[in-house]
Design a protein around this motif. Structure first.
Motif, mmCIF file in Angstrom:
data_model
loop_
_atom_site.group_PDB
_atom_site.id
_atom_site.type_symbol
_atom_site.label_atom_id
_atom_site.label_comp_id
_atom_site.label_asym_id
_atom_site.label_seq_id
_atom_site.Cartn_x
_atom_site.Cartn_y
_atom_site.Cartn_z
ATOM 1 N N VAL A 171 -1.526 9.058 5.493
ATOM 2 C CA VAL A 171 -0.811 10.246 5.948
ATOM 3 C C VAL A 171 0.636 9.967 6.330
ATOM 4 O O VAL A 171 0.914 9.075 7.131
ATOM 5 N N HIS A 172 1.518 10.724 5.719
ATOM 6 C CA HIS A 172 2.904 10.810 6.166
ATOM 7 C C HIS A 172 2.891 11.933 7.208
ATOM 8 O O HIS A 172 2.611 13.078 6.886
ATOM 9 N N LEU A 173 3.136 11.580 8.464
ATOM 10 C CA LEU A 173 2.910 12.511 9.572
ATOM 11 C C LEU A 173 3.763 13.773 9.463
ATOM 12 O O LEU A 173 4.849 13.763 8.895
ATOM 13 N N THR B 253 6.666 -1.153 1.630
ATOM 14 C CA THR B 253 8.084 -0.979 1.299
ATOM 15 C C THR B 253 8.498 0.490 1.403
ATOM 16 O O THR B 253 9.643 0.784 1.684
ATOM 17 N N ASP B 254 7.566 1.414 1.121
ATOM 18 C CA ASP B 254 7.928 2.824 0.969
ATOM 19 C C ASP B 254 9.050 2.953 -0.070
ATOM 20 O O ASP B 254 9.857 3.880 -0.017
ATOM 21 N N GLY B 255 9.106 2.006 -0.981
ATOM 22 C CA GLY B 255 10.168 1.986 -1.989
ATOM 23 C C GLY B 255 9.583 1.945 -3.390
ATOM 24 O O GLY B 255 8.392 2.192 -3.595
ATOM 25 N N SER C 290 1.464 6.352 7.211
ATOM 26 C CA SER C 290 2.508 5.797 6.358
ATOM 27 C C SER C 290 3.816 5.646 7.134
ATOM 28 O O SER C 290 4.157 6.507 7.951
ATOM 29 N N HIS C 291 4.527 4.593 6.860
ATOM 30 C CA HIS C 291 5.858 4.319 7.432
ATOM 31 C C HIS C 291 6.005 4.846 8.858
ATOM 32 O O HIS C 291 6.866 5.672 9.142
ATOM 33 N N LEU C 292 5.198 4.324 9.753
ATOM 34 C CA LEU C 292 5.227 4.775 11.158
ATOM 35 C C LEU C 292 6.581 4.443 11.791
ATOM 36 O O LEU C 292 7.118 3.351 11.603
ATOM 37 N N SER D 31 4.925 16.663 6.168
ATOM 38 C CA SER D 31 6.207 17.252 6.570
ATOM 39 C C SER D 31 6.911 17.901 5.387
ATOM 40 O O SER D 31 7.937 18.537 5.544
ATOM 41 N N TYR D 32 6.370 17.750 4.185
ATOM 42 C CA TYR D 32 7.024 18.297 3.004
ATOM 43 C C TYR D 32 6.676 19.763 2.780
ATOM 44 O O TYR D 32 5.666 20.257 3.252
ATOM 45 N N SER D 33 7.514 20.416 1.996
ATOM 46 C CA SER D 33 7.456 21.875 1.921
ATOM 47 C C SER D 33 6.098 22.424 1.497
ATOM 48 O O SER D 33 5.691 23.470 1.960
ATOM 49 N N ASN E 84 1.798 8.001 -3.116
ATOM 50 C CA ASN E 84 1.865 8.160 -1.667
ATOM 51 C C ASN E 84 2.630 9.404 -1.220
ATOM 52 O O ASN E 84 3.297 10.060 -2.007
ATOM 53 N N CYS E 85 2.498 9.697 0.053
ATOM 54 C CA CYS E 85 3.244 10.800 0.706
ATOM 55 C C CYS E 85 2.967 12.153 0.056
ATOM 56 O O CYS E 85 3.840 13.019 0.015
ATOM 57 N N GLY E 86 1.792 12.319 -0.506
ATOM 58 C CA GLY E 86 1.401 13.622 -1.047
ATOM 59 C C GLY E 86 1.704 13.819 -2.517
ATOM 60 O O GLY E 86 1.272 14.798 -3.115
ATOM 61 N N LEU F 224 0.822 -1.218 0.000
ATOM 62 C CA LEU F 224 0.000 0.000 0.000
ATOM 63 C C LEU F 224 0.852 1.262 0.000
ATOM 64 O O LEU F 224 0.334 2.364 -0.132
ATOM 65 N N GLN F 225 2.156 1.098 0.210
ATOM 66 C CA GLN F 225 3.024 2.270 0.413
ATOM 67 C C GLN F 225 4.156 2.226 -0.612
ATOM 68 O O GLN F 225 5.295 1.956 -0.281
ATOM 69 N N ASN F 226 3.806 2.459 -1.874
ATOM 70 C CA ASN F 226 4.797 2.314 -2.940
ATOM 71 C C ASN F 226 5.035 3.630 -3.677
ATOM 72 O O ASN F 226 4.144 4.458 -3.788
HETATM 73 ZN ZN LIG Z 1 6.433 9.446 3.263
#
Ligand SMILES: [Zn+2]
Length: 520
Positions: free
Chosen positions: A217-219, A401-403, A247-249, A189-191, A91-93, A60-62
């Motif tokens: 959500v990437h916190l 994986t976040d990969g 995401s990726h806690l 957390s991104y700009s 993911n991650c926005g 789910l996190q690719n």
């Molecule tokens: Zn992320």
């Protein structure tokens, strides 16, 4: 006559804990029969005696989209070689659609010069159609990225949205979800998202809930303020009922590790109160991230051009250096994985680079961010390995994986070994006495994520489901990828099938039977 017959396998179906000795027959893209013995002939017969047969793994996190691998490397070798058959990207926005203007594409630009890319879509639906024409080894679905959306609306401006802008954002989100997006992903957390208010998030979460989709959500913080960051999104989920995945806690930084029990307790309490909360985690104690994210928030607000202006101003630059000095990050041991501009820094630590430049590690950080181009990636070992193990084993976690699915031929830059070994490293840990049964471990890779995101007919081996299958050897399955040499396939993964076709059999087959997935 079946197209494929797998005989004598120990079947772990993704739901039950105990393996069963079974034959499995596949007709076309579908599981056609499961029985202790199937005598019918088949075009291909595999004797899987002594081997485990499990559903194909679901990530789910690719990030195979933002690293452009879905276009450059449709065989997605790094993913299929560890057993993944379905990837959820965006993911991650950062997603590849919708593209409200050219700026929205910049939000997900990683490594790739966009000039060479034929971007022939704008809306989310058009993107999915383009993906369908592309052909891929894995099934691929996508989230809508919040940075992508917001950047399309206001570009690099860091401000709250005017009410009509918010209305238009809500409309585009809603249209994208109708077109088949699995939900909204946020990279707080991104700009481009740092200043997003809880109120803005709340309004979007309501739309996601109305579409029965996922909020991923990437916190805002994974360090000192990680508990407050989790509180923020748990609060939104409590007030909207939205299906939430963190995401990726993790908790980054030794000085913040003591906050871990409080973090887990918050999440568990929320779950027991009825909040639909899960999280994904990868089984590594080292993070892989963009170097600029170590800079103070004020220095990265406004994107790269604003950041470079701060570097050029001696007063601002000094403030940044002081901040880095006091950040608690052990910069000398942080390793540069890749830079967009070729600087020959890959594989070197910032300590080594600083020594060569005859400067401090903090000065070297600025030098590398300034000269490395838009995307400087680093490895930092800053997680507590016991906490990582607790996360991957936790009843509310999935393995993500976040990969991205890189090819063995890539090699021009270092990538995190999780791109090649997340699932297999996790399985090896659990098989070697990690505390979960193999059935429980497989669930975190299959039916767990499938249910979370509402994937039908995948994540479980049963008649009528798609034939996404993995055959592996329990005694040898494991990861081989390292930080210094990540481009290595895992051991013990013998066959991987996507929609009934073999995509990996010790080596990638080059077949591209994956489907574009749309949430219905
Ligand atoms: Zn992320």
């Amino acid at each position: 006559m079946y197209s494929l017959l797998i005989k004598n396998a120990k079947l772990i179906d993704g739901i039950s804990d105990t393996p069963q000795a079974m034959d499995i027959a596949v007709q076309g893209n579908e599981i056609a029969n499961i029985a202790p013995s199937i005598p019918t002939a088949a075009e291909t017969v595999i004797d899987a005696a002594g081997k485990i047969l499990a559903p194909g793994f679901i990530d789910l996190q690719n990030h195979s989209d933002s690293y452009w691998q879905i276009f450059d490397n449709p065989s997605l070798e790094g993913m299929v070689s560890q057993g993944y058959t379905t990837l959820i990207v965006g993911n991650c926005g950062a997603s590849l659609a919708p593209l409200l203007n050219r700026d929205s594409l910049l939000a997900m630009q990683k490594w790739h010069t966009l000039e060479a890319v034929n971007v022939n879509w704008q809306t989310f639906g058009e993107f999915l159609n383009a993906l369908g024409r592309q052909k891929l080894a894995c099934n691929v679905g996508s989230m809508v990225g919040y940075s992508t959306l917001r950047r399309g609306l206001v570009g690099d401006q860091i401000r709250s949205l005017e009410s009509e802008e918010l209305e238009s954002l809500k409309k585009i989100l809603s249209d994208s979800l109708k077109a088949g997006a699995f939900g909204l992903s946020s990279g707080l957390s991104y700009s481009h998202e740092i200043i997003i208010s809880e109120l803005e998030l709340f309004q979007l979460a309501k739309i996601i809930k109305d579409h029965n989709a996922l909020f991923s959500v990437h916190l805002r913080s994974e360090g000192r303020d990680v508990v407050e960051a989790a509180d923020e999104v748990l609060d939104i989920a409590a007030n909207t009922g939205v299906n939430l995945k963190i995401s990726h806690l993790k908790v980054r930084g030794e000085e913040n590790w003591p906050r871990f029990p409080e973090l887990l307790e918050k999440i568990e309490t929320a779950y027991h109160r009825g909040i639909n909360i899960h999280f994904d985690a990868y089984p590594y104690d080292t993070v892989w991230q963009v170097l600029y994210s170590y800079l103070p928030k004020w220095a990265i607000e406004g994107g790269r051009s604003a950041m470079l202006r701060h570097f050029a101003d001696p007063v601002q630059k000094n403030k940044i250096l002081t901040y880095l000095n006091n950040s608690g990050v052990k910069f000398p041991s942080v390793m540069v994985a890749s830079t967009t501009n070729k600087l020959n820094f890959a594989g070197k630590t910032i300590g080594q680079i600083a020594k060569n430049l005859e400067t401090s590690s903090e000065q070297a950080v600025i030098h590398i961010v300034q000269n490395g181009g838009s995307e400087v990636m680093v490895f930092e070992k800053n997680l507590n390995s016991d906490q990582v193990t607790q996360l991957v084993m936790h009843p509310l976690s999935f393995i993500g994986t976040d990969g991205a699915g890189f090819s063995l031929n890539e090699k021009s830059r270092l990538v995190h070994p999780r791109c090649f070994g997340s699932a297999t490293k996790f399985l090896r840990q659990m098989i070697s006495g990690g505390g979960l049964s193999l059935g429980q471990a497989i669930k975190k890779l299959t039916s767990g994520p499938a249910k979370k995101i509402g994937l039908e007919k995948r994540g479980e081996i049963k008649v009528g489901n798609f034939a996404d299958l993995v055959i592996f050897d329990k005694s040898t399955v494991g990861d081989k990828a390292t930080y210094e040499n990540p481009y290595q396939f895992s051991s013990g993964i013998e066959y991987v099938f996507v929609n009934g076709q073999e995509v990996f059999g010790g080596q990638p087959t080059g077949k591209l039977p994956g489907y574009v997935l749309r949430k219905n």
